[in-house]
Design a protein around this motif. Structure first.
Motif, PDB file in Angstrom:
ATOM      1  N   SER A   4     -54.438  11.690  19.331  1.00  0.00           N
ATOM      2  CA  SER A   4     -53.950  12.864  20.054  1.00  0.00           C
ATOM      3  C   SER A   4     -52.450  12.775  20.304  1.00  0.00           C
ATOM      4  CB  SER A   4     -54.693  13.027  21.385  1.00  0.00           C
ATOM      5  OG  SER A   4     -55.993  13.539  21.181  1.00  0.00           O
ATOM      6  N   THR A   5     -51.963  11.571  20.630  1.00  0.00           N
ATOM      7  CA  THR A   5     -50.523  11.394  20.828  1.00  0.00           C
ATOM      8  C   THR A   5     -49.767  11.724  19.558  1.00  0.00           C
ATOM      9  OG1 THR A   5     -50.976   9.617  22.411  1.00  0.00           O
ATOM     10  CG2 THR A   5     -48.728   9.785  21.570  1.00  0.00           C
ATOM     11  N   ARG A   6     -50.255  11.206  18.429  1.00  0.00           N
ATOM     12  CA  ARG A   6     -49.597  11.489  17.152  1.00  0.00           C
ATOM     13  C   ARG A   6     -49.629  12.982  16.843  1.00  0.00           C
ATOM     14  NH1 ARG A   6     -52.098   6.507  15.736  1.00  0.00           N
ATOM     15  NH2 ARG A   6     -53.950   7.600  14.932  1.00  0.00           N
ATOM     16  N   PHE A   7     -50.774  13.612  17.118  1.00  0.00           N
ATOM     17  CA  PHE A   7     -50.894  15.049  16.849  1.00  0.00           C
ATOM     18  C   PHE A   7     -49.848  15.837  17.629  1.00  0.00           C
ATOM     19  CE2 PHE A   7     -52.337  19.201  18.245  1.00  0.00           C
ATOM     20  CZ  PHE A   7     -52.622  19.814  17.047  1.00  0.00           C
ATOM     21  N   PHE A  49     -47.482  12.538  27.338  1.00  0.00           N
ATOM     22  CA  PHE A  49     -47.692  11.269  26.631  1.00  0.00           C
ATOM     23  C   PHE A  49     -47.173  11.303  25.200  1.00  0.00           C
ATOM     24  CE2 PHE A  49     -52.472  12.345  25.640  1.00  0.00           C
ATOM     25  CZ  PHE A  49     -52.069  13.316  24.716  1.00  0.00           C
ATOM     26  N   ALA A  50     -46.719  12.465  24.725  1.00  0.00           N
ATOM     27  CA  ALA A  50     -46.192  12.604  23.366  1.00  0.00           C
ATOM     28  C   ALA A  50     -44.666  12.538  23.395  1.00  0.00           C
ATOM     29  CB  ALA A  50     -46.651  13.922  22.756  1.00  0.00           C
ATOM     30  N   ASP A  51     -44.112  11.495  22.795  1.00  0.00           N
ATOM     31  CA  ASP A  51     -42.662  11.321  22.876  1.00  0.00           C
ATOM     32  C   ASP A  51     -41.899  12.440  22.165  1.00  0.00           C
ATOM     33  OD1 ASP A  51     -43.354  10.540  20.315  1.00  0.00           O
ATOM     34  OD2 ASP A  51     -42.454   8.552  20.440  1.00  0.00           O
ATOM     35  N   GLY A  52     -42.520  13.059  21.151  1.00  0.00           N
ATOM     36  CA  GLY A  52     -41.860  14.167  20.479  1.00  0.00           C
ATOM     37  C   GLY A  52     -41.631  15.345  21.408  1.00  0.00           C
ATOM     38  N   ILE A 110     -63.333  22.341  15.278  1.00  0.00           N
ATOM     39  CA  ILE A 110     -62.374  21.339  15.748  1.00  0.00           C
ATOM     40  C   ILE A 110     -62.656  19.977  15.129  1.00  0.00           C
ATOM     41  CG2 ILE A 110     -61.633  20.038  17.794  1.00  0.00           C
ATOM     42  CD1 ILE A 110     -61.978  22.686  19.373  1.00  0.00           C
ATOM     43  N   LYS A 111     -63.935  19.618  14.995  1.00  0.00           N
ATOM     44  CA  LYS A 111     -64.277  18.315  14.416  1.00  0.00           C
ATOM     45  C   LYS A 111     -63.776  18.204  12.972  1.00  0.00           C
ATOM     46  CE  LYS A 111     -68.244  17.017  17.253  1.00  0.00           C
ATOM     47  NZ  LYS A 111     -67.528  15.841  17.809  1.00  0.00           N
ATOM     48  N   VAL A 112     -63.908  19.264  12.199  1.00  0.00           N
ATOM     49  CA  VAL A 112     -63.394  19.264  10.828  1.00  0.00           C
ATOM     50  C   VAL A 112     -61.876  19.134  10.830  1.00  0.00           C
ATOM     51  CG1 VAL A 112     -63.120  20.635   8.730  1.00  0.00           C
ATOM     52  CG2 VAL A 112     -65.337  20.541   9.875  1.00  0.00           C
ATOM     53  N   MET A 113     -61.214  19.885  11.695  1.00  0.00           N
ATOM     54  CA  MET A 113     -59.754  19.826  11.770  1.00  0.00           C
ATOM     55  C   MET A 113     -59.269  18.446  12.205  1.00  0.00           C
ATOM     56  SD  MET A 113     -59.039  23.577  13.465  1.00  0.00           S
ATOM     57  CE  MET A 113     -57.249  23.384  13.502  1.00  0.00           C
ATOM     58  N   GLN A 114     -60.017  17.795  13.100  1.00  0.00           N
ATOM     59  CA  GLN A 114     -59.647  16.454  13.555  1.00  0.00           C
ATOM     60  C   GLN A 114     -59.682  15.439  12.411  1.00  0.00           C
ATOM     61  OE1 GLN A 114     -62.506  16.046  16.715  1.00  0.00           O
ATOM     62  NE2 GLN A 114     -61.057  16.671  18.311  1.00  0.00           N
ATOM     63  N   LEU A 115     -60.606  15.606  11.493  1.00  0.00           N
ATOM     64  CA  LEU A 115     -60.704  14.694  10.357  1.00  0.00           C
ATOM     65  C   LEU A 115     -59.426  14.683   9.535  1.00  0.00           C
ATOM     66  CD1 LEU A 115     -64.335  15.425   9.091  1.00  0.00           C
ATOM     67  CD2 LEU A 115     -63.521  13.358  10.254  1.00  0.00           C
ATOM     68  N   PHE A 116     -58.718  15.807   9.525  1.00  0.00           N
ATOM     69  CA  PHE A 116     -57.486  15.943   8.748  1.00  0.00           C
ATOM     70  C   PHE A 116     -56.235  15.883   9.624  1.00  0.00           C
ATOM     71  CE2 PHE A 116     -60.862  17.952   6.301  1.00  0.00           C
ATOM     72  CZ  PHE A 116     -60.678  17.394   5.049  1.00  0.00           C
ATOM     73  N   GLY A 117     -56.415  15.461  10.895  1.00  0.00           N
ATOM     74  CA  GLY A 117     -55.271  15.343  11.789  1.00  0.00           C
ATOM     75  C   GLY A 117     -54.685  16.673  12.211  1.00  0.00           C
ATOM     76  N   LYS A 118     -55.496  17.728  12.144  1.00  0.00           N
ATOM     77  CA  LYS A 118     -55.006  19.069  12.448  1.00  0.00           C
ATOM     78  C   LYS A 118     -55.415  19.561  13.831  1.00  0.00           C
ATOM     79  CE  LYS A 118     -53.129  19.607   8.382  1.00  0.00           C
ATOM     80  NZ  LYS A 118     -51.656  19.670   8.228  1.00  0.00           N
ATOM     81  N   ALA A 119     -56.097  18.717  14.608  1.00  0.00           N
ATOM     82  CA  ALA A 119     -56.505  19.106  15.957  1.00  0.00           C
ATOM     83  C   ALA A 119     -56.593  17.857  16.834  1.00  0.00           C
ATOM     84  CB  ALA A 119     -57.852  19.830  15.926  1.00  0.00           C
ATOM     85  N   PRO A 120     -56.291  17.994  18.117  1.00  0.00           N
ATOM     86  CA  PRO A 120     -56.415  16.868  19.044  1.00  0.00           C
ATOM     87  C   PRO A 120     -57.812  16.801  19.622  1.00  0.00           C
ATOM     88  CG  PRO A 120     -55.540  18.753  20.207  1.00  0.00           C
ATOM     89  CD  PRO A 120     -55.771  19.202  18.778  1.00  0.00           C
ATOM     90  N   PHE A 121     -58.041  15.844  20.494  1.00  0.00           N
ATOM     91  CA  PHE A 121     -59.286  15.796  21.252  1.00  0.00           C
ATOM     92  C   PHE A 121     -59.372  17.042  22.134  1.00  0.00           C
ATOM     93  CE2 PHE A 121     -61.508  14.980  25.207  1.00  0.00           C
ATOM     94  CZ  PHE A 121     -62.713  14.457  24.770  1.00  0.00           C
TER      95      PHE A 121
END
Length: 223
Positions: free
Chosen positions: A12-15, A77-80, A173-184
């Motif tokens: 989630s932080t990376r997202f 929590f996201a430095d960006g 959302i679960k599908v998008m999370q697999l590809f890093g396209k959605a957070p928790f």
């Protein structure tokens, strides 16, 4: 003053760090509801208040609220996100803008010791907009928020509650999370959210839905 805190890079932080520039450039989807949220928040704040904001993103709301209180620490929590917020803060300071007075940003989460009030006392208000449904441990988060507040302090929040549409959004959302396209994302209901806040040691004193039908605004007092 700018406080920094480095936390572990979760998915989630990376997202959110990766999404920061796009997030900063995105227009507010419902300006009327946003303004209503600000209006109701300001009604509960005073000029001597110490305020902490959780999940502040790139700081847009912080700049609009900070001038109404004594001090305002906005965290994410996201430095960006905080990198962009600090760029905005520097620009406001160079212009001599009053919106920068008493405002600071930090890369931090709610459990960091770095966000505890420097005077040894608690905050008068902790704000969290579009935040609680994105954390994996909301009950622990609310207990920590309570610990950070002065007696009678306020937790002012707005939370997306999608439980009625979980059948639609959860698989997507679960599908998008697999590809890093959605957070928790946690699927909450209005009733479940308010019961969770109340059971964490708060008295709910105001609610609203801005915008309809899924964003629940709650003002709760520490008891």
């Amino acid at each position: 003053m700018t406080i920094t805190w480095t936390n572990d890079m979760t998915p989630s932080t990376r997202f959110w760090s990766k999404a920061a520039k796009k997030y900063a450039a995105s227009p507010i989807k419902d300006q009327k509801a946003y303004e209503k949220t600000l209006e109701r928040t300001i009604e509960h704040l005073g000029p001597q208040d110490k305020v902490l904001e959780l999940g502040c993103g790139t700081g847009s709301t912080a700049f609009l609220l900070a001038g109404n209180v004594s001090s305002y620490l906005a965290t994410d929590f996201a430095d960006g996100m905080i990198e962009i917020a600090n760029e905005k803060l520097l620009a406001e300071q160079e212009r001599g803008s009053a919106s920068a007075d008493g405002l600071s940003f930090a890369v931090a989460d709610v459990f960091s010791e770095e966000i505890e009030a420097r005077d040894g006392k608690g905050y008068d208000a902790v704000l969290a907009y579009n935040f609680l449904h994105l954390v994996e441990n909301p009950e622990d988060t609310l207990k920590r928020v309570r610990d950070l507040l002065e007696p009678g302090g306020l937790y002012i929040s707005k939370t997306v509650c999608l439980k009625k549409k979980a059948w639609l959004f959860t698989p997507m959302i679960k599908v998008m999370q697999l590809f890093g396209k959605a957070p928790f994302v946690r699927m909450l209901s209005f009733q479940g959210l308010e019961e969770m806040i109340a059971s964490s040691g708060f008295e709910i004193i105001e609610t609203g839905t801005y915008p309809e039908p899924y964003s629940r605004f709650v003002v709760a007092r520490k008891i």
